[in-house]
Design a protein around this motif. Structure first.
Motif, PDB file in Angstrom:
ATOM      1  N   GLY A 120       1.028  -1.277  -0.001  1.00  0.00           N
ATOM      2  CA  GLY A 120      -0.008   0.010  -0.038  1.00  0.00           C
ATOM      3  C   GLY A 120       0.735   1.270  -0.006  1.00  0.00           C
ATOM      4  N   ILE A 121      -0.043   2.325   0.090  1.00  0.00           N
ATOM      5  CA  ILE A 121       0.880   3.599   0.236  1.00  0.00           C
ATOM      6  C   ILE A 121       1.565   3.639   1.340  1.00  0.00           C
ATOM      7  CG2 ILE A 121       0.468   6.171   0.990  1.00  0.00           C
ATOM      8  CD1 ILE A 121      -2.317   5.884  -0.634  1.00  0.00           C
ATOM      9  N   PRO A 122       2.904   4.083   1.533  1.00  0.00           N
ATOM     10  CA  PRO A 122       3.846   3.867   2.585  1.00  0.00           C
ATOM     11  C   PRO A 122       3.333   4.222   3.969  1.00  0.00           C
ATOM     12  CG  PRO A 122       4.830   5.234   0.587  1.00  0.00           C
ATOM     13  CD  PRO A 122       3.389   5.070   0.291  1.00  0.00           C
ATOM     14  N   LEU A 123       3.744   3.349   4.744  1.00  0.00           N
ATOM     15  CA  LEU A 123       3.515   3.533   6.204  1.00  0.00           C
ATOM     16  C   LEU A 123       4.676   3.692   7.093  1.00  0.00           C
ATOM     17  CD1 LEU A 123       1.112   0.398   6.478  1.00  0.00           C
ATOM     18  CD2 LEU A 123       0.169   2.629   6.352  1.00  0.00           C
ATOM     19  N   ARG A 124       4.355   4.729   7.857  1.00  0.00           N
ATOM     20  CA  ARG A 124       5.099   5.042   9.414  1.00  0.00           C
ATOM     21  C   ARG A 124       6.838   5.437   8.927  1.00  0.00           C
ATOM     22  NH1 ARG A 124       3.111   6.692  11.492  1.00  0.00           N
ATOM     23  NH2 ARG A 124       3.870   6.008  13.722  1.00  0.00           N
ATOM     24  N   THR A 165      -9.098  -2.074   8.034  1.00  0.00           N
ATOM     25  CA  THR A 165     -10.391  -1.655   7.745  1.00  0.00           C
ATOM     26  C   THR A 165     -11.150  -0.648   8.809  1.00  0.00           C
ATOM     27  OG1 THR A 165     -11.669  -3.619   8.364  1.00  0.00           O
ATOM     28  CG2 THR A 165     -10.757  -3.479   6.247  1.00  0.00           C
ATOM     29  N   MET A 166     -10.496  -0.117   9.629  1.00  0.00           N
ATOM     30  CA  MET A 166     -10.981   0.814  10.758  1.00  0.00           C
ATOM     31  C   MET A 166     -11.018   2.266  10.267  1.00  0.00           C
ATOM     32  SD  MET A 166     -11.462  -1.243  13.347  1.00  0.00           S
ATOM     33  CE  MET A 166     -11.704  -2.687  12.269  1.00  0.00           C
ATOM     34  N   VAL A 167     -10.628   2.207   8.890  1.00  0.00           N
ATOM     35  CA  VAL A 167     -10.560   3.923   8.219  1.00  0.00           C
ATOM     36  C   VAL A 167      -9.505   4.726   8.773  1.00  0.00           C
ATOM     37  CG1 VAL A 167     -12.018   5.655   7.791  1.00  0.00           C
ATOM     38  CG2 VAL A 167     -12.988   3.513   7.774  1.00  0.00           C
ATOM     39  N   LEU A 168      -9.530   4.836  10.123  1.00  0.00           N
ATOM     40  CA  LEU A 168      -8.584   5.992  10.831  1.00  0.00           C
ATOM     41  C   LEU A 168      -7.700   5.058  11.651  1.00  0.00           C
ATOM     42  CD1 LEU A 168     -10.904   8.750  11.659  1.00  0.00           C
ATOM     43  CD2 LEU A 168      -9.574   8.590   9.815  1.00  0.00           C
ATOM     44  N   SER A 169      -6.361   5.405  11.667  1.00  0.00           N
ATOM     45  CA  SER A 169      -5.367   4.785  12.298  1.00  0.00           C
ATOM     46  C   SER A 169      -5.625   4.894  14.004  1.00  0.00           C
ATOM     47  CB  SER A 169      -3.865   5.368  12.247  1.00  0.00           C
ATOM     48  OG  SER A 169      -4.011   6.820  12.378  1.00  0.00           O
ATOM     49  N   ASN A 170      -6.048   5.638  14.527  1.00  0.00           N
ATOM     50  CA  ASN A 170      -6.457   5.838  16.003  1.00  0.00           C
ATOM     51  C   ASN A 170      -7.410   4.712  16.277  1.00  0.00           C
ATOM     52  OD1 ASN A 170      -5.273   6.465  18.330  1.00  0.00           O
ATOM     53  ND2 ASN A 170      -7.314   8.365  18.801  1.00  0.00           N
ATOM     54  N   SER A 171      -8.560   4.597  15.195  1.00  0.00           N
ATOM     55  CA  SER A 171      -9.550   3.679  15.577  1.00  0.00           C
ATOM     56  C   SER A 171      -9.209   2.185  15.477  1.00  0.00           C
ATOM     57  CB  SER A 171     -10.617   3.949  14.466  1.00  0.00           C
ATOM     58  OG  SER A 171     -11.128   5.354  14.364  1.00  0.00           O
ATOM     59  N   GLY A 178      -5.841   1.530  16.560  1.00  0.00           N
ATOM     60  CA  GLY A 178      -5.027   1.201  17.630  1.00  0.00           C
ATOM     61  C   GLY A 178      -6.273   1.003  19.013  1.00  0.00           C
ATOM     62  N   VAL A 179      -7.188   1.789  18.932  1.00  0.00           N
ATOM     63  CA  VAL A 179      -8.280   1.617  20.209  1.00  0.00           C
ATOM     64  C   VAL A 179      -8.900   0.048  19.922  1.00  0.00           C
ATOM     65  CG1 VAL A 179     -10.359   2.535  20.849  1.00  0.00           C
ATOM     66  CG2 VAL A 179      -8.760   3.935  20.374  1.00  0.00           C
ATOM     67  N   PHE A 180      -9.470  -0.180  18.742  1.00  0.00           N
ATOM     68  CA  PHE A 180      -9.974  -1.453  18.327  1.00  0.00           C
ATOM     69  C   PHE A 180      -9.230  -2.605  18.891  1.00  0.00           C
ATOM     70  CE2 PHE A 180     -10.098  -5.245  15.508  1.00  0.00           C
ATOM     71  CZ  PHE A 180     -11.313  -5.639  16.034  1.00  0.00           C
ATOM     72  N   ALA A 181      -7.868  -2.382  18.598  1.00  0.00           N
ATOM     73  CA  ALA A 181      -6.835  -3.601  18.997  1.00  0.00           C
ATOM     74  C   ALA A 181      -6.790  -3.807  20.411  1.00  0.00           C
ATOM     75  CB  ALA A 181      -5.383  -3.081  18.255  1.00  0.00           C
ATOM     76  N   SER A 232      -0.778   4.731  17.401  1.00  0.00           N
ATOM     77  CA  SER A 232      -1.847   5.155  18.288  1.00  0.00           C
ATOM     78  C   SER A 232      -1.325   5.417  19.637  1.00  0.00           C
ATOM     79  CB  SER A 232      -3.095   4.174  18.233  1.00  0.00           C
ATOM     80  OG  SER A 232      -3.858   4.610  19.293  1.00  0.00           O
ATOM     81  N   GLY A 233      -0.995   6.603  20.035  1.00  0.00           N
ATOM     82  CA  GLY A 233      -0.837   7.019  21.433  1.00  0.00           C
ATOM     83  C   GLY A 233      -2.000   6.353  22.699  1.00  0.00           C
ATOM     84  N   THR A 234      -3.086   6.484  21.982  1.00  0.00           N
ATOM     85  CA  THR A 234      -4.398   6.135  23.068  1.00  0.00           C
ATOM     86  C   THR A 234      -4.385   4.860  23.142  1.00  0.00           C
ATOM     87  OG1 THR A 234      -5.630   7.953  21.877  1.00  0.00           O
ATOM     88  CG2 THR A 234      -6.690   6.362  23.240  1.00  0.00           C
ATOM     89  N   GLY A 235      -3.929   4.070  22.071  1.00  0.00           N
ATOM     90  CA  GLY A 235      -3.900   2.669  22.180  1.00  0.00           C
ATOM     91  C   GLY A 235      -2.791   2.070  23.031  1.00  0.00           C
ATOM     92  N   LEU A 236      -1.590   2.779  23.118  1.00  0.00           N
ATOM     93  CA  LEU A 236      -0.327   2.407  23.952  1.00  0.00           C
ATOM     94  C   LEU A 236      -0.870   2.534  25.273  1.00  0.00           C
ATOM     95  CD1 LEU A 236       2.463   3.757  21.788  1.00  0.00           C
ATOM     96  CD2 LEU A 236       2.122   1.692  22.279  1.00  0.00           C
TER      97      LEU A 236
END
Length: 455
Positions: free
Chosen positions: A204-208, A219-225, A227-230, A263-267
């Motif tokens: 895909g398009i370059p990541l990170r 398929t969560m659309v947004l990266s923070n979503s 991280g939170v879902f995980a 995702s800082g929230t996920g961490l």
């Protein structure tokens, strides 16, 4: 087994809805949908691969600041949507149908629950036994009436989407005895997202790894979503799985997804979850030592967050003028005393309102979209829609459920931590899992009441 087929059907629906909700965005990032825009993005933001190098595998040679001539030498105007990267998130035509899957899941679950409850003729739980949830539902009802008066019935009805988890909670008690089935379904979704992000990273398009790259989203659309879902998925598994045999493999998957999503929230949610699990297995001096170690780890994590997430400006997402605290302060200064108490009605300032304002032919009523005001935390969105009363009732409900349902405490802790940096009531499927978790708490509360008063 009773209701087993219905539970299986819901799990399949949940699995498909998670894939469908962000399918178009995911396929665009891989170049499998709207390939022309994908190639334009790669050509604009990534250096041309050298001789013998594959063009789409690991396109990591990123250009810092591509000019309009580089992006579209023959048509500078065409570079505007390209440079904004909106094409990845815009949904047009049939792509919008995929977004309806999650709404169909909520609606289908509620209708099925009404059918099951009616067929079994089961008594609803006493309102006094679940008063925190009922009071929040009353607050939402008042917010709905306010929204109808200020913004119109259609907008108010769509605003209820953010609180659909309450319908799952109040009617889903029949499914609470089979929570382990949902736990395995969620674990499978976590594994699938790990595979999808792997493909995203490779093709895909370059990541990170460059300034113009995307963060992994699956398929969560947004990266923070993502991280939170995980972390929500891992906590849900820990709460309701009949066995924690796959905890460590799932933990590795969560770690990989958090690194990919940045995702800082996920961490921080993961740190809270692991801390709870560790402290719960210790006592005495060992527990005290572990608590101190967790405190040191939290401070270290805070200090190293930009390096861990590859986001040098990550603190701005919380402390900046456009960050969580900045948004909250802006809201406090611009809101009347009445709105601070009871809010401006459901739907105000939500993602739904923002999406409607850009897609519907007729504009929304003035101010219904919050003048493009996006609330990035549950605290802010609740203050916007239901006022301070809504905030107290929502977190009071989480606190009540946390104390009431020992098995579900890992899930409630993650929901609470995540809600401080994301609107958990709009993040799918975390909002559906919140409803199921609350349904389990209502179910066991009812069982305890039946035992304590057999007559």
């Amino acid at each position: 087994m009773k209701h087993a087929r219905w539970i299986t059907l819901i799990c399949v629906g949940l699995f498909l809805a998670v894939l469908a909700n962000g399918a178009s965005s995911y396929l665009k990032r891989l170049g499998l949908l709207d390939h022309r825009s994908y190639e334009s993005f790669i050509g604009s933001y990534c250096a041309v691969p050298g001789a013998g190098e594959p063009s789409l595998v690991f396109p990591s040679k990123c250009k810092q600041n591509p000019s309009f001539t580089e992006a579209a030498p023959n048509d500078p105007a065409a570079a505007v949507p390209l440079l904004s990267r909106r094409y990845v998130y815009d949904t047009v035509g049939y792509e919008r149908v995929l977004k309806v899957f999650k709404d169909a899941l909520f609606a289908g679950f509620v209708i099925l629950s009404l059918f099951v409850v009616g067929a079994t003729k089961s008594r609803p739980p006493r309102l006094t036994a679940i008063s925190p949830i009922v009071l929040l539902a009353v607050s939402v009802s008042i917010g709905f009436l306010i929204s109808v008066m200020l913004w119109g019935f259609v907008f108010a009805l769509l605003g209820l989407r953010s609180f659909a988890f309450l319908g799952v909670a109040l009617l889903g008690g029949w499914a609470a005895s089979r929570m382990q089935s949902f736990a395995w379904c969620v674990a499978l979704m976590l594994a699938i997202q790990t595979v999808l992000v792997g493909f995203e990273f490779i093709f895909g398009i370059p990541l990170r790894y460059c300034p113009n790259s995307f963060r992994g989203a699956g398929t969560m659309v947004l990266s923070n979503s993502l991280g939170v879902f995980a972390v929500v998925a891992l906590a849900f598994y820990c709460s309701f799985s009949s066995s924690r045999s796959y905890f460590w493999p799932l933990l590795v998957m969560v770690g990989l997804l958090l690194l990919a999503s940045g995702s800082g929230t996920g961490l921080f949610a993961l740190l809270g979850l692991l801390g709870m699990l560790a402290l719960g297995s210790m006592s005495g001096l060992r527990r005290g030592v572990m608590a101190v170690a967790l405190g040191v780890l939290a401070i270290t994590l805070t200090a190293k967050l930009p390096e861990l997430t590859h986001r040098p400006d990550i603190y701005n997402s919380v402390l900046g003028s456009d960050g969580r605290l900045g948004r909250f302060g802006e809201l406090l200064q611009s809101t009347s005393a009445t709105d601070l108490v009871v809010g401006r009605g459901v739907g105000f300032g939500t993602n739904t309102a923002l999406n409607l304002s850009s897609t519907v032919p007729a504009p929304l009523p003035p101010g219904a979209d919050g003048e493009k005001f996006a609330a990035d935390s549950t605290v802010t969105v609740l203050l916007t829609q239901l006022g301070a009363v809504g905030i107290l009732l929502f977190y009071g409900m989480l606190g009540w459920a946390f104390l009431r349902d020992r098995a579900a405490r890992p899930a409630y802790l993650v929901f609470a931590i995540s809600s401080l940096a994301i609107n958990i009531t709009e993040v799918f499927p975390a909002n559906f899992l919140l409803g199921l978790t609350l349904a389990h708490t209502i179910f066991i509360s009812r069982q305890r009441l039946a035992v304590s008063s057999p007559g």
